[in-house]
Design an enzyme around this catalytic site. Structure first.
Site, PDB file in Angstrom:
ATOM      1  N   LYS A   7      55.023  21.757  -4.316  1.00  0.00           N
ATOM      2  CA  LYS A   7      54.411  21.582  -2.993  1.00  0.00           C
ATOM      3  C   LYS A   7      54.067  20.091  -2.871  1.00  0.00           C
ATOM      4  O   LYS A   7      53.072  19.621  -3.412  1.00  0.00           O
ATOM      5  CB  LYS A   7      53.143  22.449  -2.913  1.00  0.00           C
ATOM      6  CG  LYS A   7      52.695  22.864  -1.527  1.00  0.00           C
ATOM      7  CD  LYS A   7      52.289  21.762  -0.607  1.00  0.00           C
ATOM      8  CE  LYS A   7      50.937  21.172  -0.918  1.00  0.00           C
ATOM      9  NZ  LYS A   7      50.659  19.963  -0.071  1.00  0.00           N
ATOM     10  N   GLY A  53      46.216  14.518  -7.925  1.00  0.00           N
ATOM     11  CA  GLY A  53      45.532  14.314  -6.649  1.00  0.00           C
ATOM     12  C   GLY A  53      44.089  13.940  -6.886  1.00  0.00           C
ATOM     13  O   GLY A  53      43.736  13.386  -7.939  1.00  0.00           O
ATOM     14  N   SER A  54      43.247  14.277  -5.916  1.00  0.00           N
ATOM     15  CA  SER A  54      41.855  13.839  -5.982  1.00  0.00           C
ATOM     16  C   SER A  54      41.061  14.678  -6.983  1.00  0.00           C
ATOM     17  O   SER A  54      41.395  15.834  -7.271  1.00  0.00           O
ATOM     18  CB  SER A  54      41.224  13.957  -4.597  1.00  0.00           C
ATOM     19  OG  SER A  54      41.252  15.306  -4.178  1.00  0.00           O
ATOM     20  N   THR A  55      39.971  14.094  -7.462  1.00  0.00           N
ATOM     21  CA  THR A  55      39.133  14.781  -8.451  1.00  0.00           C
ATOM     22  C   THR A  55      38.510  16.046  -7.858  1.00  0.00           C
ATOM     23  O   THR A  55      38.460  17.085  -8.517  1.00  0.00           O
ATOM     24  CB  THR A  55      38.057  13.816  -8.981  1.00  0.00           C
ATOM     25  OG1 THR A  55      38.739  12.800  -9.733  1.00  0.00           O
ATOM     26  CG2 THR A  55      37.064  14.516  -9.888  1.00  0.00           C
ATOM     27  N   GLY A  83      41.140  18.706  -7.647  1.00  0.00           N
ATOM     28  CA  GLY A  83      41.545  19.042  -9.012  1.00  0.00           C
ATOM     29  C   GLY A  83      40.537  19.951  -9.696  1.00  0.00           C
ATOM     30  O   GLY A  83      40.893  20.897 -10.389  1.00  0.00           O
ATOM     31  N   GLU A  87      45.904  15.418 -13.145  1.00  0.00           N
ATOM     32  CA  GLU A  87      45.907  13.949 -13.169  1.00  0.00           C
ATOM     33  C   GLU A  87      45.169  13.518 -11.921  1.00  0.00           C
ATOM     34  O   GLU A  87      45.674  13.705 -10.810  1.00  0.00           O
ATOM     35  CB  GLU A  87      47.364  13.451 -13.205  1.00  0.00           C
ATOM     36  CG  GLU A  87      47.492  12.056 -13.793  1.00  0.00           C
ATOM     37  CD  GLU A  87      47.421  10.995 -12.723  1.00  0.00           C
ATOM     38  OE1 GLU A  87      46.285  10.537 -12.431  1.00  0.00           O
ATOM     39  OE2 GLU A  87      48.471  10.623 -12.189  1.00  0.00           O
ATOM     40  N   CYS A 116      46.245   5.607  -8.672  1.00  0.00           N
ATOM     41  CA  CYS A 116      45.128   6.244  -9.382  1.00  0.00           C
ATOM     42  C   CYS A 116      44.565   5.340 -10.469  1.00  0.00           C
ATOM     43  O   CYS A 116      43.397   5.426 -10.787  1.00  0.00           O
ATOM     44  CB  CYS A 116      45.519   7.604  -9.919  1.00  0.00           C
ATOM     45  SG  CYS A 116      47.086   7.585 -10.774  1.00  0.00           S
ATOM     46  N   GLU A 119      36.086   6.212  -5.826  1.00  0.00           N
ATOM     47  CA  GLU A 119      37.474   5.772  -5.716  1.00  0.00           C
ATOM     48  C   GLU A 119      37.796   5.497  -4.247  1.00  0.00           C
ATOM     49  O   GLU A 119      37.669   6.381  -3.402  1.00  0.00           O
ATOM     50  CB  GLU A 119      38.416   6.863  -6.251  1.00  0.00           C
ATOM     51  CG  GLU A 119      39.858   6.424  -6.229  1.00  0.00           C
ATOM     52  CD  GLU A 119      40.793   7.450  -6.838  1.00  0.00           C
ATOM     53  OE1 GLU A 119      40.645   8.650  -6.531  1.00  0.00           O
ATOM     54  OE2 GLU A 119      41.683   7.051  -7.606  1.00  0.00           O
TER      55      GLU A 119
HETATM   56  P1  ADP Z   1      44.455  12.886  -1.345  1.00  0.00           P
HETATM   57  O1  ADP Z   1      43.029  12.633  -1.024  1.00  0.00           O
HETATM   58  O2  ADP Z   1      45.105  11.826  -2.139  1.00  0.00           O
HETATM   59  O3  ADP Z   1      45.287  13.376  -0.199  1.00  0.00           O
HETATM   60  P2  ADP Z   1      44.325  15.555  -2.353  1.00  0.00           P
HETATM   61  O4  ADP Z   1      43.777  15.970  -3.662  1.00  0.00           O
HETATM   62  O5  ADP Z   1      43.638  16.005  -1.112  1.00  0.00           O
HETATM   63  O6  ADP Z   1      44.426  13.996  -2.448  1.00  0.00           O
HETATM   64  O7  ADP Z   1      45.864  15.969  -2.216  1.00  0.00           O
HETATM   65  C1  ADP Z   1      46.781  15.970  -3.268  1.00  0.00           C
HETATM   66  C2  ADP Z   1      47.640  17.191  -3.153  1.00  0.00           C
HETATM   67  O8  ADP Z   1      46.806  18.339  -3.260  1.00  0.00           O
HETATM   68  C3  ADP Z   1      48.383  17.335  -1.831  1.00  0.00           C
HETATM   69  O9  ADP Z   1      49.665  17.885  -2.062  1.00  0.00           O
HETATM   70  C4  ADP Z   1      47.516  18.313  -1.066  1.00  0.00           C
HETATM   71  O10 ADP Z   1      48.243  19.045  -0.095  1.00  0.00           O
HETATM   72  C5  ADP Z   1      47.059  19.228  -2.175  1.00  0.00           C
HETATM   73  N1  ADP Z   1      45.832  19.976  -1.892  1.00  0.00           N
HETATM   74  C6  ADP Z   1      44.782  19.597  -1.126  1.00  0.00           C
HETATM   75  N2  ADP Z   1      43.859  20.574  -1.088  1.00  0.00           N
HETATM   76  C7  ADP Z   1      44.314  21.596  -1.849  1.00  0.00           C
HETATM   77  C8  ADP Z   1      43.826  22.885  -2.204  1.00  0.00           C
HETATM   78  N3  ADP Z   1      42.634  23.334  -1.774  1.00  0.00           N
HETATM   79  N4  ADP Z   1      44.575  23.655  -3.021  1.00  0.00           N
HETATM   80  C9  ADP Z   1      45.763  23.222  -3.483  1.00  0.00           C
HETATM   81  N5  ADP Z   1      46.283  22.031  -3.162  1.00  0.00           N
HETATM   82  C10 ADP Z   1      45.586  21.216  -2.365  1.00  0.00           C
END
Ligand code: ADP
Length: 505
Positions: free
Chosen positions: A200, A253-255, A258, A275, A309, A406
């Site tokens: 995804k 992605g974001s903490t 994650g 990560e 990151c 961040e």
């Molecule tokens: P950023 O702030 O860099 O966009 P995110 O952590 O929001 O970082 O996004 C990184 C990835 O995680 C993207 O592919 C986003 O669609 C996905 N994502 C965001 N929210 C969720 C969630 N609740 N469950 C699974 N994936 C998610």
């Protein structure tokens, strides 16, 4: 069209055609319609204009994709293929990506706002290399034979061994900062180990993952082994995380997201690697070679527009060289040419979106409000593009948001220090622990910092160098587990132990 917008007529025919094409999900080896009726717009961040659209995949689509990946794994289409056959297919995939390098780089630059040289190097060329590197691993995954005594069965003989088996179906979720690169970091180790995968990609940057799916089909990867479902995190992403047919979540992605994913995965006893974010320090000692350090530290923070990151977003400079280092970096920051990523003289493109521009500017404003000095930058350019000038903040304090959180933008917070003990204390004063660098000519100082930084990767006289063969991961709130290198193979396999009772003839 304003002067900071991409000139899309400069794109090659295949790139233009791809932007215009009707995009569908890639499930079970075929492009299929999504259950969703409303598409996701794909935006060019230089203009804010829609350049394409993809399906906003939903739980139903994820379910179809996981079932296809499950069938390909459980039926053995991929894991039971010989390792050499998997290797050959992966090498074909690498060749195909190399053949279409310009097209991938152009699409990625238009979509993510990064200059062609950057998308070519980090999304395309490195991905080609990683596919080849991981193809080599396919034939080198093995367990061990272990001398087993079993002392409580006197006189018995046992042969004991371990097997390293593929984990199963991988659910991969990637961010927008290096879109194709991150997708291949997930796909390559899954393929090498005999796993199958549902990817995804980030909703902002879905195009190259879908284009790569065409190559997957062309290379002869069996159907269902790689599946791509585009969509937003809260819908498609969340459905992938909780789907019972997924064996492991590989997330970048974001903490905050994650952490939530880790909690959900743990409830189902799913494996996961995370990560996550960072607030990496760059520590400059007074004995550093400043001719290397000043441009090196500028790259450390401003590479990928700070949307990185492990960006070196906190700078600590020893008293004697503070003025020279900070003014040198500020000079570089103000000389960086902002512009559309497709233009050949551009050095830095826009941020990923206007939302990100607002986020970054909110941080700069919060720094100002809390008493920081904006030495250079601190301004978003007028117009519809997401451009933010490279920024250096001084007079910052550890409690400020610009020092603790961040930003994911081109913003550096600079602080001076006296002793190396103060420096390491300040450098480690963060919830994150992804990367850290020290700049020095002293081998003793370098080793001392390597040991004392709380970080997953330490650099000496450089920052943010990554390699396919070197494990990459964070400590503290920067993540769990590693990507790249042999560690990626371990994170996509599990160990099975076996005993065979033997009798001498
Ligand atoms: P950023 O702030 O860099 O966009 P995110 O952590 O929001 O970082 O996004 C990184 C990835 O995680 C993207 O592919 C986003 O669609 C996905 N994502 C965001 N929210 C969720 C969630 N609740 N469950 C699974 N994936 C998610």
């Amino acid at each position: 069209m304003h002067s900071l917008a991409n000139d899309l007529s400069s794109l090659s025919r295949p790139s233009r055609d791809y932007l215009k094409a009707r995009h569908r999900l890639f499930i079970g080896g075929r492009f299929v319609d999504s259950a969703a009726t409303k598409p996701l717009p794909v935006i060019d961040p230089t203009s804010g204009e829609q350049i394409s659209q993809v399906p906003a995949g939903e739980a139903e689509d994820v379910d179809r994709a996981v079932k296809a990946a499950r069938a390909a794994f459980d039926g053995g289409a991929w894991p039971k293929l010989s390792a050499t056959a998997r290797e050959r297919i992966m090498l074909r995939l690498a060749d195909l990506l190399e053949k279409h390098a310009d097209e991938f780089s152009q699409i990625e630059s238009v979509n993510s706002g990064r200059v062609l040289a950057a998308t070519r190097a980090f999304d395309v060329d490195l991905s080609v290399d990683y596919l080849r590197y991981m193809a080599g691993w396919a034939t080198k995954i093995h367990g061990e034979t272990i001398p087993a005594s079993v002392p409580y069965v006197p006189g018995a003989k046992f042969f004991a061994m371990t097997l390293r088996e593929p984990l199963g179906v991988i659910g991969a979720i990637t961010p927008w900062n290096v879109p194709l690169g991150q997708a291949i970091w997930k796909i390559a180790p899954a393929l090498a180990t005999g796993c199958t995968i549902v990817l995804k990609p980030a909703e902002q940057t879905p195009l190259t993952a879908l284009r790569f799916a065409e190559l997957v089909a062309e290379a002869g990867v069996p159907e269902g082994v790689v599946n791509v479902v585009t969509g937003i995190g809260e819908a498609a992403g969340a459905a992938l995380v909780t789907h019972p047919g997924v064996d492991k979540i590989s997330f970048t992605g974001s903490t905050d997201v994650g952490r939530r994913i880790g909690e959900l995965a743990a409830k189902q006893m799913k494996r996961f690697t995370l990560e996550l974010g960072g607030k990496s320090p760059m520590v400059v000692l007074e004995d550093a070679d400043l001719e290397v350090t000043i441009p090196g530290a500028a790259i450390g923070i401003f590479a990928n527009h700070g949307q990185n990151c492990c960006a070196g977003s906190r700078l600590f400079v020893q008293d004697n060289v503070y003025e020279e280092v900070v003014s040198g970096i500020a000079q570089i920051a103000s000389s960086i040419r902002l512009g559309p990523p497709l233009a050949s003289d551009t050095q830095m493109g826009p941020l990923i979106s206007n939302e990100q521009k607002r986020r970054v500017m909110d941080y700069v404003d919060s720094g100002r409000a809390e008493g920081a000095t904006v030495l250079v930058g601190g301004v978003a350019l007028e117009g519809p593009g997401a451009y933010v000038q490279p920024t250096v903040l001084t007079d910052v304090r550890p409690s400020m948001r610009v020092v603790q959180e961040e930003i994911f933008g081109p913003v550096l917070a600079a602080t001076r220090f006296g002793s190396v003990h103060d420096a390491v204390k300040m450098a480690n004063d963060t919830k994150f622990g992804l990367g850290a660098s020290v700049w020095t000519r002293s081998i003793d100082q370098a080793h001392w910092f390597i040991r004392n930084f709380n970080a997953g990767t330490v650099w000496v006289n450089t920052h943010t160098v990554l390699d396919l063969a070197v494990p990459f991961g964070g400590v503290k709130q920067s993540g769990m587990g590693h990507e790249l290198g042999e560690e990626a193979i371990k994170h996509h396999t599990h160990l099975k132990a076996a005993f065979i009772s033997l009798r001498d003839p």
